[in-house]
Design an enzyme around this catalytic site. Structure first.
Site: not given
Length: 316
Positions: A47, A52, A77, A171, A179, A302, A305
């Site tokens: 989502k 994040k 950002s 492994d 950040g 990660s 977008n």
């Protein structure tokens, strides 16, 4: 240890109603190319399109109602901005987001789409923090830091927790580092739930502050900034650095050409949309093949977008 195993388990239960348990994908072509066995944790399918939401939601849910009634605020950002905007909408409170004027349009529109009030600033940390402080003073909104926040780190840890549960006996796990919220959480989950798994970080040469900070023991700035991995431009947080220094195996640097090559492989072979920041760990494995050869390697993708108008420029 500041963040306990129990805290990560509790955070996972707390945020479960608000997130996807994202899939872990494999790709035999990329495996054969790299000489190892990859397990990609696809937070690009999360989502808001990024991991994040985990940290933002976990932090927001633990703010007392009396403290959050005036809304939530942050500077970001893009992806953390969306996380806080989404959390505010779920909790029925306003969101005030400070974004650099250079933020990708797709991320700005998504933040506005969640109902947040967006305020633009110059693309530097001082401008972000100065404008945010003005807004918080004016509105009384509660500030959720994008990464230098223990509840955010705890929420981010749940991505690696799921990866470990769905793909046991890894492994290695690799995560990108900006950040340090995702990397800190990944390190803690590996430490608690899979202690035999070594965690590496991938960092662009064009935003190489974390590698310097880990060596010196204090927050350092990158010697120069020049990377398409726009999600990794921030320096480490004060709460993130000690966790990273204690547990990270190594931070591996990659060039812009290596990031672009990894991005092309994912687009062409896996047929999924990921951000440049996403593939920095994959680029690190491809650059250091002998280190990971014949091993089971987990990678946290990660986010996804992407401003589609920029894609062609990455492959010129």
């Amino acid at each position: 240890m500041t963040i306990s195993k129990e805290a990560i388990v509790a955070a996972h239960q707390r945020i479960a109603p608000f997130i996807h348990r994202t899939p872990v994908l494999t790709c035999s072509t990329i495996n054969s190319f790299a000489g190892c066995e990859f397990y990609f944790k696809c937070e690009n399918l999360q989502k808001i399109g990024a991991f994040k939401i985990r940290g933002g939601m976990n932090a927001a849910l633990q703010i007392p109602e009396s403290d959050r009634k005036n809304g939530l605020a942050t500077h970001s950002s893009g992806n953390h901005a969306q996380a806080v905007a989404f959390a505010a909408r779920m909790l029925g409170v306003p969101a005030y987001i400070v974004m650099p004027e250079t933020s990708p349009k797709v991320k700005v529109e998504a933040v506005k789409g969640y109902g947040a009030e967006v305020h633009f600033c110059a693309p530097n940390q001082q401008a972000r923090e100065s404008l945010l402080n003005e807004i918080v003073e004016k509105t009384g909104a509660y500030f959720i830091h994008p990464y230098d926040n223990y509840e955010v780190i705890t929420g981010q840890a749940t991505a690696a927790k799921e990866l470990i549960e769905d793909s046991p006996d890894l492994d290695f796990i690799l995560a990108p580092v900006g950040g340090g919220g995702l990397l800190s959480g990944t390190l803690l989950s590996a430490h608690y739930f899979s202690p035999k798994t070594a965690v590496y970080a991938g960092e662009p040469e064009g935003a190489a502050d974390a590698i310097l900070s880990v060596k010196s023991g204090k927050i350092e700035k990158a010697p120069y900034i020049n990377t398409i991995a726009d999600g990794l431009l921030t320096s480490l947080g004060e709460r993130n650095l000690p966790i990273i220094r204690e547990f990270v195996k190594e931070i591996l640097l990659v060039s812009e050409d290596e990031i672009k090559a990894a991005l092309r492989i994912v687009y062409e072979r896996m047929k999924i949309i990921v951000e440049p920041s996403c593939v920095v760990p994959l680029a690190a494995v491809l650059r250091n093949r002998s280190l990971f050869e014949h091993k089971k390697v987990g990678i946290v993708f990660s986010g996804g977008n992407v401003d589609v108008t920029k894609i062609s420029s990455w492959f010129v």
